[in-house]
Write an enzyme that holds these catalytic residues in place. Structure first.
Site, PDB file in Angstrom:
ATOM      1  N   ALA A 182       3.130   1.729   2.741  1.00 38.68           N
ATOM      2  CA  ALA A 182       4.212   0.957   2.906  1.00 38.68           C
ATOM      3  C   ALA A 182       5.459   1.690   1.825  1.00 38.68           C
ATOM      4  CB  ALA A 182       4.058  -0.406   2.306  1.00 38.68           C
ATOM      5  N   HIS A 195       5.378   6.559  -2.648  1.00 39.94           N
ATOM      6  CA  HIS A 195       6.495   7.230  -3.087  1.00 39.94           C
ATOM      7  C   HIS A 195       6.473   8.629  -3.554  1.00 39.94           C
ATOM      8  CE1 HIS A 195       7.465   2.908  -4.661  1.00 39.94           C
ATOM      9  NE2 HIS A 195       7.867   2.763  -3.494  1.00 39.94           N
ATOM     10  N   ARG A 232      12.104  -3.745   6.220  1.00 39.03           N
ATOM     11  CA  ARG A 232      13.296  -3.706   5.117  1.00 39.03           C
ATOM     12  C   ARG A 232      14.428  -3.377   5.688  1.00 39.03           C
ATOM     13  NH1 ARG A 232      12.226  -1.886  -0.422  1.00 39.03           N
ATOM     14  NH2 ARG A 232      13.724  -0.034  -0.592  1.00 39.03           N
ATOM     15  N   CYS A 287       0.800  -1.184  -0.020  1.00 35.17           N
ATOM     16  CA  CYS A 287      -0.160   0.065   0.046  1.00 35.17           C
ATOM     17  C   CYS A 287       0.819   1.243  -0.019  1.00 35.17           C
ATOM     18  CB  CYS A 287      -0.991  -0.049   1.302  1.00 35.17           C
ATOM     19  SG  CYS A 287      -0.111  -0.011   2.634  1.00 35.17           S
TER      20      CYS A 287
END
Lengths: 554, 457
Positions: A73, A203, A104, A70
């Protein structure tokens, strides 16, 4: 691999049906609407030099087992999360903050005594039912205060999760208020998970926020002859540190790596660079463009995954500065590093030559890693991104023809203008003269041009399609993510996680390439797959080791 | 390591730091994976499903298959009806499960999607094929924790599926609680040894620890069957292991099908395992086999052998309420001294219960529900302990304080043993003693001065 360089082996590997047949078989099972949707996202790369239009960055079909995550994330998890000296607070129920806690591998080390690496902490407002009913702004305000009292960070960032947007908490006004009260930078990201169609929306939201709240805050001059930023490099497994090492050898200063192994201070000062080079085009092209518009810093695409890409990128950066001493230094570094890479590659290639791979990952890795496989003489028979857009497949020349749909329109496009005082016109002049000499900027040719003719290109691959692909072709290795890894391996095919590197790496640069070659050699030569059958399942009395069926990878 | 953590504890009312819990839906997903040919379905943004699948995969190193309604902004505004219907149509066509277990997320709960109505509509419209089943559990992330999500999903199995034919069978129901596949296998082994016929739900053994044989099965040959879930209504008794995880299912089954239930603590350690075995024996009207007596005896022998290394050692422990309750009882049994105990899951009564268990060895034990690992770490800085126990996230505290660390609970992302070996039952308790003493001995062997190194311990 271009069309011209095709070897005599068929594109899809030594065995299996044609790519077109495979595509039909993948789509065969779908209900009508799903079929229509998926058929646009699965292509046979028939004309690599003029890629066909792919249905990328479109909604995931509900009920399809997808790799995608999503917006939260993409924003917190990928772009902003790695900044180690910013204190990150997730505003929402506990899960989102929990799952993005160290999962991550954006590695970091603190720079100086007295600093705190906030990435080891998961901070959240842990919203309960009454916050949902009565609103969570007070909770957030108090959480920021408590975080400040306890940790005294230099900056705090806040991330909205799904319910926050729905109940209408105004995280930005809370952040503004606390910024004023505490006298430190406090800023928020409206990256609710339902925004956009994948991590990609996150992003973009992250780029906007970093640009608005961090870029350009510190005008301290950087006293270095060649200074650049690396955008879209997240230091997974220490990739950014390997790139740092190479640039240090070349005498090039990296001010900021956005955002791997990076500090808040680096980011606030990174507009002092002469050049931005972009690794992951998908996640950070927005930043490159905005920085060019505001500060005049030119950008171009690079790739430090694979030795060819690394060499080409280093040479291009040296040519950008145009200084013979630098150009010579870069050649010297390449020659020295290659003397270490070459013997390993030669040895590994004796075993990997002609083997096949498929890559389904991310928004740039499915492309970049093809270089490493090509280095080893391996064929990439199929590839696709998890959350990329058409330009990442077909190249940036398709940008004007991309239709903006409702999901993308909801993501803010910042209106940027040249900074009246800080716009560096000399960069723009240099760019212009270099362009006249044939140098390319803002360039990304996309994945499909580099792939062989008649290979498969699959966007947002579904579980079913992946299973079909393995059934039909049994590639020697698949690069994918954690959710697919054990599905693939149950089928007797080794899977390299290209998000986490299976906790190995680095894979960037020269030393990274060596690591990767050795790792793929290990995986594709592993004997474990031969153990899947017990001796008593084999016909006759011969010992199992001589008769065992070797499914793949051998 | 955790440089910002100091011994100075400030009251925090709004900020959670290093949580000792996660959200409800992942528990529902884990429970649903323990049903044969079941597809867990996450009704919300696809990020939830991706996070839960990734997290469970990292813990089990196994395929974790689940679907999602993939909400976009539009679905969040107009409701998730269309998304769920499309999802069900795709799931039954492409992945062909027998049953789909829908769980909600904070998103679908906040917009108020009415899942039972959507299921009814989908049935009427033929989206759910004849003979196929869709059930649901409400698992808003802003309530409870991953453990209550597991409990809600278990309750949903009963609510939707258990049937009573009015003919009671000589079969017992077992709700195992949130334990590992290897533990579920151990529970079944113990019940079989005592000679009881049983149905266990859910059952993730052979699903989340399936064999590698070169073939991939989306639905491995394991998990409780729908037929067994239905038949639970005809059993003569339910044993619910782990009060938080299993009580809702057991009480609902009692109300619905009149099957009486008994709640037991998870059989971790001597007395909790004794209670399980005894309950099986009494209910089944059987006797405990010699083999099991000897297993128990070997555990007691090991406790006696290692007692000098365990006596009065102070332990800091965090994790899920059911796990902690039994583990703390075990620590007290073997002479250790629980010093600070933390869970992220809310529960005042649980705090009182734990204090009561610790009373014989430590009246001043610090116990907090709805707390976090950061609090535990701060407390430990001011009040040194000998051992830390908890999930993988504890490793940062252990490194920061140079503490022996035993991984226990969910999740364990960096070790392999929890997938293969039970911590339940007598043999599981032996494994725990091995892990605890190994942690102590490894530290001694590594750090002791040369003249202090012992060959024999």
């Amino acid at each position: 691999m271009s069309e011209e360089s095709n070897s005599s082996t068929p594109p899809m590997g030594p065995t299996g049906p044609s790519a077109a047949e495979a595509r039909e078989q993948m789509l065969d099972i779908y209900p009508k609407k799903t079929l229509r949707k998926r058929s646009k996202q699965i292509l046979v790369n028939e004309t690599p030099s003029t890629p066909a239009e792919i249905g990328a960055n479109s909604r995931t079909v509900p009920g399809i087992i997808t790799q995608r995550g999503c917006s939260y994330a993409g924003c917190k998890g990928v772009v902003i999360g790695p900044i180690y000296d910013v204190l990150h607070i997730t505003h929402g129920p506990i899960g989102c903050g929990w799952y993005s806690w160290l999962s991550r591998r954006n590695m970091n080390k603190i720079r100086k005594e007295g600093e705190t690496n906030y990435l080891q902490y998961s901070m959240s407002t842990d919203m309960q039912e009454d916050h949902i009913v009565f609103g969570g702004e007070k909770q957030l305000e108090q959480a920021i205060q408590e975080a400040y009292d306890e940790f005294k960070p230099k900056a705090i960032s806040v991330y909205a999760t799904c319910p926050v947007g729905l109940i209408g908490d105004d995280i930005h006004s809370v952040c503004r208020k606390m910024k004023e009260k505490l006298g430190i930078n406090v800023f928020g990201f409206s990256c609710e998970g339902y925004k956009g169609v994948s991590q990609s929306a996150g992003h973009h939201i992250a780029n906007n926020g970093v640009f608005k709240h961090m870029i350009g805050l510190d005008d301290t001059p950087v006293d270095f002859k060649y200074k650049i930023n690396i955008l879209g490099e997240y230091n997974i497994g220490g990739d950014a540190w390997e790139i740092d090492r190479i640039f240090a050898l070349c005498g090039i200063k990296i001010i900021g790596t956005l955002s791997g192994g990076v500090s808040y201070d680096d980011i606030t000062n990174c507009h002092m660079a002469d050049l931005n080079v972009v690794m992951c085009h998908r996640s950070i092209n927005y930043m490159a463009e905005m920085m060019e518009t505001k500060f005049g810093i030119p950008w171009f695409k690079v790739n430090f995954i694979g030795i060819e890409g690394t060499k080409k990128s280093l040479r291009k950066i040296a040519q950008y500065f145009g200084d013979k001493a630098l150009i010579d230094k870069v050649e010297e570094v390449i020659a020295k590093e290659m003397s270490e890479v070459r013997p390993v590659l030669e040895d590994v290639t004796t075993r990997t030559q002609g083997k096949t791979a498929a890559l389904f990952v991310g928004g740039s890795r499915a492309h970049h890693y093809q270089d490493l496989f090509n280095d080893m003489g391996m064929q990439v028979i199929a590839a696709g991104y998890e959350f990329a857009h058409r330009d990442d497949y077909e190249g940036r020349d398709v940008l004007p023809s991309i239709k903006v749909d409702a999901d993308s329109r909801n993501i803010e496009e910042l209106k940027i203008e040249a900074d009246p005082e800080r716009y560096n016109a000399s960069h723009a002049e240099r760019k212009k003269s270099l362009e006249e000499a044939g140098f390319t900027f803002e360039d990304y040719e996309g994945m499909m041009r580099q792939m062989a003719k008649d290979t498969l290109v699959i966007d947002d691959i579904s579980h079913h399609e992946l299973e079909k692909l393995i059934e039909l072709y049994k590639p020697n290795v698949i690069g994918s993510g954690v959710k697919d890894k054990y599905v693939i391996e149950k089928m007797g095919v080794p899977c390299k996680q290209l998000h986490s590197y299976d906790y190995g790496g680095p894979y960037a640069g020269f030393k990274g390439a060596i690591n990767f070659y050795k790792e793929i050699d290990r995986m594709t030569s592993s004997k474990v797959w031969q153990l899947t059958r017990a001796p008593w399942h084999e016909a006759g009395d011969a010992p199992a080791t001589e008769t065992a069926e070797v499914p793949v990878g051998a | 390591m955790l440089e910002g953590t100091t011994a100075e504890i400030r009251e925090r009312k709004a900020l959670r730091v290093n949580p000792a819990k996660t959200c409800q839906p992942i528990g529902a997903m884990y429970a649903a994976l323990g049903i044969n040919k079941c597809m867990p379905h996450s009704h919300g943004s696809q990020g939830c499903c991706a996070y839960h699948r990734s997290h469970l995969t990292r813990h089990y190193k196994e395929p974790i298959v689940a679907t999602t309604s993939s909400f976009t902004e539009g679905a969040s505004v107009f409701g998730g009806l269309a998304n769920l219907k499309t999802a069900l149509s795709n799931i039954f066509t492409i992945y062909q499960p027998d049953i789909v277990a829908v769980h909600t997320t904070c998103l679908s709960e906040v917009i108020g999607d009415d899942i039972p109505t959507i299921i009814k509509k989908s049935k009427v419209e033929g989206i759910i094929p004849e003979g196929k089943i869709v059930i649901h559990a409400n698992t808003p992330s802003f309530v409870g924790s991953h453990v209550t999500g597991f409990a809600n999903q278990c309750e949903a199995f009963v609510k939707y599926l258990a049937e009573s034919s009015e003919e009671t069978k000589n079969v017992m129901n077992l709700f195992p609680g949130w334990v590992e596949p290897a533990d579920m296998r151990e529970l079944k082994r113990l019940a079989s040894l005592v000679g009881v016929e049983f149905i266990m739900a859910p059952d993730t053994s052979d699903v989340l620890d399936s064999a590698m044989d070169g073939k991939y099965e989306m639905y491995p040959d394991g998990g409780t069957t729908v037929a067994d879930l239905k038949a639970m209504g005809d059993s003569f008794l339910t044993l619910a292991l782990g009060p938080l995880a299993s009580t809702p299912a057991a009480t609902t089954l009692e109300k619905k099908c009149n099957v009486p239930h008994k709640v037991l603590e998870l059989p971790i350690g001597v007395s909790a395992t004794d209670a399980y075995i005894d309950a099986l024996r009494l209910a089944g009207d059987t006797s405990v086999p010699k083999e099991l007596e000897r297993e128990r005896g070997r555990l007691i022998d090991m406790i006696s052998d290692m007692s000098q290394y365990l006596h009065k050692k102070k332990v800091a422990i965090f994790g899920d309420p059911d796990h902690i309750t039994s583990m703390v009882s075990f620590l007290v049994e073997i002479g250790m001294e629980p010093a600070i105990i933390v869970t992220g899951t809310p529960g005042k009564k649980w705090e009182a219960k734990i204090k009561e268990i610790c009373k014989p060895v430590n009246e001043d034990v610090v116990v907090h529900a709805f707390s976090d690992i950061h609090y535990l770490h701060q407390w430990v800085k001011a009040n040194p302990v000998d051992l830390l126990m908890g999930n993988t996230y504890g490793k940062f505290v252990a490194k920061s304080e140079n503490l022996p660390f035993v991984r226990f609970g969910f999740p364990i992302l960096d070790r392999v043993g929890h997938r293969a070996f039970p911590t339940l039952g007598y043999t599981g308790a032996m494994r725990l003693i091995e892990k605890i003493t190994d942690a102590f001995f490894d530290k001694r062997d590594r750090e002791d001065a040369d003249q202090d190194i012992e060959l024999v311990l």
